[in-house]
Write a protein that holds these residues in place. Structure first.
Motif, PDB file in Angstrom:
ATOM      1  N   PRO A 155       0.766  -1.157   0.174  1.00  0.00           N
ATOM      2  CA  PRO A 155       0.012  -0.211  -0.126  1.00  0.00           C
ATOM      3  C   PRO A 155       0.843   1.171   0.000  1.00  0.00           C
ATOM      4  O   PRO A 155       0.509   2.334  -0.381  1.00  0.00           O
ATOM      5  CB  PRO A 155      -0.893  -0.148   1.265  1.00  0.00           C
ATOM      6  CG  PRO A 155      -0.097  -1.369   2.163  1.00  0.00           C
ATOM      7  CD  PRO A 155       0.603  -2.176   1.069  1.00  0.00           C
ATOM      8  N   ASP A 156       2.095   1.118   0.663  1.00  0.00           N
ATOM      9  CA  ASP A 156       2.820   2.327   0.507  1.00  0.00           C
ATOM     10  C   ASP A 156       3.417   2.852  -0.805  1.00  0.00           C
ATOM     11  O   ASP A 156       3.263   3.909  -0.987  1.00  0.00           O
ATOM     12  CB  ASP A 156       4.115   2.093   1.690  1.00  0.00           C
ATOM     13  CG  ASP A 156       3.849   2.134   2.869  1.00  0.00           C
ATOM     14  OD1 ASP A 156       2.626   2.331   3.322  1.00  0.00           O
ATOM     15  OD2 ASP A 156       4.612   1.701   3.609  1.00  0.00           O
ATOM     16  N   ILE A 157       3.626   1.950  -1.477  1.00  0.00           N
ATOM     17  CA  ILE A 157       3.807   2.452  -3.031  1.00  0.00           C
ATOM     18  C   ILE A 157       2.767   2.881  -3.648  1.00  0.00           C
ATOM     19  O   ILE A 157       2.838   3.663  -4.439  1.00  0.00           O
ATOM     20  CB  ILE A 157       4.555   0.979  -3.696  1.00  0.00           C
ATOM     21  CG1 ILE A 157       5.772   0.342  -3.026  1.00  0.00           C
ATOM     22  CG2 ILE A 157       5.035   1.302  -5.045  1.00  0.00           C
ATOM     23  CD1 ILE A 157       6.725  -0.825  -3.557  1.00  0.00           C
ATOM     24  N   ALA A 160       2.076   6.314  -2.747  1.00  0.00           N
ATOM     25  CA  ALA A 160       3.291   7.065  -3.064  1.00  0.00           C
ATOM     26  C   ALA A 160       2.871   7.585  -4.749  1.00  0.00           C
ATOM     27  O   ALA A 160       3.107   8.780  -5.047  1.00  0.00           O
ATOM     28  CB  ALA A 160       4.706   6.609  -3.113  1.00  0.00           C
ATOM     29  N   HIS A 161       2.359   6.646  -5.469  1.00  0.00           N
ATOM     30  CA  HIS A 161       2.049   6.866  -7.076  1.00  0.00           C
ATOM     31  C   HIS A 161       0.743   7.727  -6.919  1.00  0.00           C
ATOM     32  O   HIS A 161       0.520   8.544  -7.554  1.00  0.00           O
ATOM     33  CB  HIS A 161       1.720   5.495  -7.704  1.00  0.00           C
ATOM     34  CG  HIS A 161       3.110   4.889  -7.943  1.00  0.00           C
ATOM     35  ND1 HIS A 161       3.692   4.194  -6.986  1.00  0.00           N
ATOM     36  CD2 HIS A 161       3.854   4.712  -9.243  1.00  0.00           C
ATOM     37  CE1 HIS A 161       4.996   3.714  -7.814  1.00  0.00           C
ATOM     38  NE2 HIS A 161       4.847   4.113  -9.148  1.00  0.00           N
ATOM     39  N   GLY A 162      -0.211   7.410  -5.866  1.00  0.00           N
ATOM     40  CA  GLY A 162      -1.467   8.191  -5.846  1.00  0.00           C
ATOM     41  C   GLY A 162      -1.055   9.792  -5.695  1.00  0.00           C
ATOM     42  O   GLY A 162      -1.601  10.645  -6.032  1.00  0.00           O
ATOM     43  N   LYS A 191      -8.142   1.127   0.654  1.00  0.00           N
ATOM     44  CA  LYS A 191      -8.418   2.086   1.991  1.00  0.00           C
ATOM     45  C   LYS A 191      -7.270   2.803   2.253  1.00  0.00           C
ATOM     46  O   LYS A 191      -7.409   3.935   2.536  1.00  0.00           O
ATOM     47  CB  LYS A 191      -8.580   0.917   3.206  1.00  0.00           C
ATOM     48  CG  LYS A 191      -9.881   0.896   3.875  1.00  0.00           C
ATOM     49  CD  LYS A 191      -9.826  -0.059   4.934  1.00  0.00           C
ATOM     50  CE  LYS A 191     -11.595  -0.529   4.860  1.00  0.00           C
ATOM     51  NZ  LYS A 191     -11.527  -2.115   5.262  1.00  0.00           N
ATOM     52  N   ALA A 192      -6.071   2.220   2.188  1.00  0.00           N
ATOM     53  CA  ALA A 192      -4.717   2.874   2.430  1.00  0.00           C
ATOM     54  C   ALA A 192      -4.671   3.847   1.498  1.00  0.00           C
ATOM     55  O   ALA A 192      -4.237   5.058   1.654  1.00  0.00           O
ATOM     56  CB  ALA A 192      -3.529   2.013   2.206  1.00  0.00           C
ATOM     57  N   LEU A 193      -5.044   3.589   0.147  1.00  0.00           N
ATOM     58  CA  LEU A 193      -4.997   4.910  -0.910  1.00  0.00           C
ATOM     59  C   LEU A 193      -5.784   6.090  -0.567  1.00  0.00           C
ATOM     60  O   LEU A 193      -5.519   7.201  -0.616  1.00  0.00           O
ATOM     61  CB  LEU A 193      -5.190   4.344  -2.247  1.00  0.00           C
ATOM     62  CG  LEU A 193      -5.092   5.213  -3.364  1.00  0.00           C
ATOM     63  CD1 LEU A 193      -3.599   5.993  -3.614  1.00  0.00           C
ATOM     64  CD2 LEU A 193      -5.409   4.684  -4.694  1.00  0.00           C
ATOM     65  N   ARG A 194      -7.053   5.614  -0.202  1.00  0.00           N
ATOM     66  CA  ARG A 194      -8.282   6.702   0.119  1.00  0.00           C
ATOM     67  C   ARG A 194      -7.465   7.454   1.486  1.00  0.00           C
ATOM     68  O   ARG A 194      -7.958   8.774   1.494  1.00  0.00           O
ATOM     69  CB  ARG A 194      -9.482   5.818   0.545  1.00  0.00           C
ATOM     70  CG  ARG A 194     -10.709   6.879   1.080  1.00  0.00           C
ATOM     71  CD  ARG A 194     -11.240   7.699  -0.198  1.00  0.00           C
ATOM     72  NE  ARG A 194     -10.340   8.752  -0.627  1.00  0.00           N
ATOM     73  CZ  ARG A 194     -10.302   9.303  -2.110  1.00  0.00           C
ATOM     74  NH1 ARG A 194     -11.310   8.901  -2.811  1.00  0.00           N
ATOM     75  NH2 ARG A 194      -9.828  10.190  -2.420  1.00  0.00           N
ATOM     76  N   ILE A 201     -11.132   8.112  -6.796  1.00  0.00           N
ATOM     77  CA  ILE A 201     -10.356   6.738  -7.160  1.00  0.00           C
ATOM     78  C   ILE A 201     -11.208   5.761  -7.705  1.00  0.00           C
ATOM     79  O   ILE A 201     -12.393   5.556  -7.376  1.00  0.00           O
ATOM     80  CB  ILE A 201      -9.973   5.904  -5.783  1.00  0.00           C
ATOM     81  CG1 ILE A 201      -9.116   6.731  -5.067  1.00  0.00           C
ATOM     82  CG2 ILE A 201      -9.455   4.589  -5.928  1.00  0.00           C
ATOM     83  CD1 ILE A 201      -8.928   6.335  -3.422  1.00  0.00           C
ATOM     84  N   PHE A 202     -10.862   5.578  -9.283  1.00  0.00           N
ATOM     85  CA  PHE A 202     -11.622   4.722 -10.142  1.00  0.00           C
ATOM     86  C   PHE A 202     -10.882   3.254  -9.977  1.00  0.00           C
ATOM     87  O   PHE A 202      -9.691   3.015  -9.766  1.00  0.00           O
ATOM     88  CB  PHE A 202     -11.511   4.880 -11.431  1.00  0.00           C
ATOM     89  CG  PHE A 202     -12.367   5.940 -12.020  1.00  0.00           C
ATOM     90  CD1 PHE A 202     -12.809   7.294 -11.173  1.00  0.00           C
ATOM     91  CD2 PHE A 202     -13.011   5.832 -13.329  1.00  0.00           C
ATOM     92  CE1 PHE A 202     -13.527   8.244 -11.459  1.00  0.00           C
ATOM     93  CE2 PHE A 202     -13.985   7.212 -13.642  1.00  0.00           C
ATOM     94  CZ  PHE A 202     -13.999   8.179 -12.809  1.00  0.00           C
ATOM     95  N   VAL A 203     -11.656   2.096  -9.822  1.00  0.00           N
ATOM     96  CA  VAL A 203     -11.263   0.673  -9.448  1.00  0.00           C
ATOM     97  C   VAL A 203     -11.759  -0.202 -10.452  1.00  0.00           C
ATOM     98  O   VAL A 203     -12.865  -0.236 -10.645  1.00  0.00           O
ATOM     99  CB  VAL A 203     -11.500   0.149  -8.112  1.00  0.00           C
ATOM    100  CG1 VAL A 203     -10.759  -1.041  -7.935  1.00  0.00           C
ATOM    101  CG2 VAL A 203     -10.805   1.193  -7.111  1.00  0.00           C
TER     102      VAL A 203
END
Ligand code: 1GP
Length: 251
Positions: A155-157, A160-162, A191-194, A201-203
């Protein structure tokens, strides 16, 4: 710069909590079915149509996109695999950079080729950070783009991209496991990205049931993209169930 379609999408996300986007791969629909599919989808609660793919085999691509545009009342967004797919018969283009990869052709090369055509056609562009996440097996998009996806448990990577997408001024990130992926992106990753970015965020990629879609929305996805499942089998009841699951947080 035009922002009408994006502003409408943002408003709908606010009103509905999250949106249901149906991705049409022109290779897998016949022109004779197209009108019915559009009508069914609009009646079932789909919010957006996407069209495009990493590789298009169909010489009738432009003709099918034009037909979709004529039949659809909902916004039709181009989801292009490259500059060759640019057409004016859409409401807006997801103007994407494949930011999880390090292939300059998909970071900026295709975009430079596409831009003069987009300007001449006068189409709205929606700046999009496209991020591939590993789904356990190689996907068409990773092969065609010659890029590696982000590991599924990092999730950290992803964050960072987000953040990089957000700071570059992109309106959304499209987190994709790839079409037909065996496993969709996990709710933990979303969740981590949010928690670390503010943009939409599109998934998409490998989402096969309404429950998964609903869980991704609860985790922070603002749009769920489904393609493969309905390409394999057109199912009106299932379309409705997806729409309900995706909209449930606000209904
Ligand atoms: C693919 O995210 C989209 O780029 C949709 O994926 O076809 O697996 O639904 P599916």
């Amino acid at each position: 710069m035009k922002r009408a379609i994006w502003n409408r999408i943002k408003r709908w996300i606010k009103e509905k909590g999250a949106l249901f986007a149906l991705l049409f791969d022109p290779d897998s629909i016949h022109t004779s079915e197209l009108e019915r599919y559009v009508q069914d989808a609009e009646g079932a609660g789909v919010d957006l149509f996407l069209v495009g793919g990493s590789l298009i085999f169909d010489a009738d691509f432009a003709k099918k996109v034009k037909m979709l545009k004529e039949k659809a009342n909902l916004p039709l967004l181009l989801f292009p695999g490259g500059a060759m797919q640019i057409t004016g018969d859409v409401d807006a283009i997801l103007f994407m950079s494949l930011i999880s990869g390090r292939n300059p052709e998909y970071l900026i090369g295709e975009q430079v080729k596409a831009s003069p055509i987009i300007k001449a056609l006068g189409i709205e562009t929606i700046p999009t950070g496209y991020i591939l996440v590993d789904s356990g097996a190689p996907t068409s998009v990773s092969f065609v783009s010659g890029t590696m996806p982000i590991p599924a448990d990092k999730p950290d990577i992803l964050c960072a991209h987000g953040l990089a997408a957000q700071y570059l001024g992109m309106k959304l990130v499209y987190i994709d496991a790839g079409s037909g992926a065996k496993k969709p992106v996990s709710t933990q990753m979303i969740k981590a990205l949010r928690d670390c970015i503010e943009i939409e965020i599109f998934v998409g990629g490998g989402i096969k049931n309404p429950e998964t879609a609903s869980n991704l929305v609860s985790s922070g996805a603002s749009t769920i993209v489904i393609g493969n499942l309905f390409e394999k089998k057109w199912d009106l009841k299932l379309l409705r169930e997806f729409a309900q699951a995706i909209h449930k947080n606000k209904l």
